[in-house]
Scaffold this motif. Structure first.
Motif, PDB file in Angstrom:
ATOM      1  N   GLY A  39     -14.082 -18.450  49.385  1.00 18.39           N
ATOM      2  CA  GLY A  39     -14.901 -17.389  48.836  1.00 18.39           C
ATOM      3  C   GLY A  39     -14.503 -17.202  47.395  1.00 18.39           C
ATOM      4  N   LYS A  67     -22.792  -6.996  47.082  1.00 13.82           N
ATOM      5  CA  LYS A  67     -22.672  -5.624  47.568  1.00 13.82           C
ATOM      6  C   LYS A  67     -21.195  -5.253  47.563  1.00 13.82           C
ATOM      7  CE  LYS A  67     -24.086  -2.504  51.191  1.00 13.82           C
ATOM      8  NZ  LYS A  67     -24.791  -2.344  52.459  1.00 13.82           N
ATOM      9  N   VAL A  76     -14.677  -3.707  50.178  1.00  9.94           N
ATOM     10  CA  VAL A  76     -15.350  -4.843  50.809  1.00  9.94           C
ATOM     11  C   VAL A  76     -16.383  -5.381  49.825  1.00  9.94           C
ATOM     12  CG1 VAL A  76     -16.708  -5.640  52.780  1.00  9.94           C
ATOM     13  CG2 VAL A  76     -15.042  -3.775  53.079  1.00  9.94           C
ATOM     14  N   ARG A  78     -19.302  -8.231  49.576  1.00 11.68           N
ATOM     15  CA  ARG A  78     -20.147  -9.161  50.324  1.00 11.68           C
ATOM     16  C   ARG A  78     -21.195  -9.717  49.385  1.00 11.68           C
ATOM     17  NH1 ARG A  78     -20.673  -4.495  53.847  1.00 11.68           N
ATOM     18  NH2 ARG A  78     -19.162  -4.715  55.510  1.00 11.68           N
ATOM     19  N   SER A  80     -23.616 -13.496  48.107  1.00 19.06           N
ATOM     20  CA  SER A  80     -23.999 -14.886  48.205  1.00 19.06           C
ATOM     21  C   SER A  80     -23.974 -15.498  46.813  1.00 19.06           C
ATOM     22  CB  SER A  80     -25.400 -14.996  48.805  1.00 19.06           C
ATOM     23  OG  SER A  80     -25.773 -16.340  48.926  1.00 19.06           O
ATOM     24  N   THR A 101     -22.560 -17.637  51.420  1.00 18.93           N
ATOM     25  CA  THR A 101     -22.326 -16.223  51.700  1.00 18.93           C
ATOM     26  C   THR A 101     -20.833 -16.003  51.928  1.00 18.93           C
ATOM     27  OG1 THR A 101     -22.739 -16.539  54.045  1.00 18.93           O
ATOM     28  CG2 THR A 101     -24.613 -15.879  52.700  1.00 18.93           C
ATOM     29  N   PHE A 102     -20.396 -14.800  51.641  1.00 17.75           N
ATOM     30  CA  PHE A 102     -18.979 -14.478  51.770  1.00 17.75           C
ATOM     31  C   PHE A 102     -18.804 -12.996  52.033  1.00 17.75           C
ATOM     32  CE2 PHE A 102     -20.087 -13.720  47.405  1.00 17.75           C
ATOM     33  CZ  PHE A 102     -19.461 -12.530  47.121  1.00 17.75           C
ATOM     34  N   GLU A 103     -17.633 -12.660  52.518  1.00 19.00           N
ATOM     35  CA  GLU A 103     -17.172 -11.276  52.625  1.00 19.00           C
ATOM     36  C   GLU A 103     -15.681 -11.304  52.358  1.00 19.00           C
ATOM     37  OE1 GLU A 103     -18.381  -8.354  55.716  1.00 19.00           O
ATOM     38  OE2 GLU A 103     -16.239  -8.407  56.239  1.00 19.00           O
ATOM     39  N   ARG A 104     -15.251 -10.539  51.387  1.00 21.28           N
ATOM     40  CA  ARG A 104     -13.825 -10.409  51.075  1.00 21.28           C
ATOM     41  C   ARG A 104     -13.438  -8.947  51.245  1.00 21.28           C
ATOM     42  NH1 ARG A 104     -11.093 -14.144  47.834  1.00 21.28           N
ATOM     43  NH2 ARG A 104      -9.327 -13.011  48.690  1.00 21.28           N
ATOM     44  N   ARG A 105     -12.294  -8.723  51.859  1.00 19.51           N
ATOM     45  CA  ARG A 105     -11.755  -7.381  52.054  1.00 19.51           C
ATOM     46  C   ARG A 105     -10.475  -7.278  51.251  1.00 19.51           C
ATOM     47  NH1 ARG A 105     -13.860  -4.357  56.172  1.00 19.51           N
ATOM     48  NH2 ARG A 105     -15.586  -5.372  57.227  1.00 19.51           N
TER      49      ARG A 105
END
Length: 146
Positions: A39, A67, A76, A78, A80, A101-105
């Motif tokens: 990511g 986002k 968070v 999120r 693309s 697409t990705f999500e990083r916390r």
């Protein structure tokens, strides 16, 4: 001589999703020092006044592609990242850049003040700034015995 069969590429995205489901949401951040990040890359640093988070997001053309959400002590991200050239994964001979697409916390330090957070995107970087408060001194709580 036997003809060589075509090389089958591993489904890394599927494997990553399965590992996250089985091992928990924090698994990838816990082993980030051992396995490359899947990511956008993130830098986070703080000085006496503010916490700064810098996220590589090359080529974003619209705010709808990203986002940013705050959940308690976690940020968070999120979105693309779209590959800017029209080729499929199968056509790629070498692929080191992240697309998809990705999500990083991101765990925020206790002294961060996310309610005053501000974010700016430019030159392929999302820069998030928030003030930091001085660490509160511990206050002992007396315990009364009966």
């Amino acid at each position: 001589m036997k003809p060589q069969s075509p090389r089958v590429k591993p489904d890394w995205k599927g494997l990553q999703a399965q590992a996250g489901d089985v091992l928990g949401a924090d698994f990838w951040q816990d082993i980030a020092a051992v396995i490359p990040v899947s990511g956008p890359r993130i830098d986070m640093f703080a000085n006496a006044c503010e916490l700064v988070i810098v996220i590589e997001l090359p080529g974003l053309t619209s705010p709808e592609l990203i986002k940013l959400v705050q959940q308690e002590r976690e940020l968070v991200v999120r979105g693309s990242i779209v590959r800017p050239y029209g080729v499929t994964d199968e056509q790629m001979l070498l692929s080191e850049r992240f697309f998809g697409t990705f999500e990083r916390r991101i765990q925020l330090p206790r002294n961060a003040a996310p309610q005053a957070m501000r974010a700016h995107y430019g030159n392929g970087l999302l820069i998030i700034r928030m003030p930091v408060a001085e660490e509160a001194a511990e206050t002992p709580v007396p315990i009364h015995f009966r």
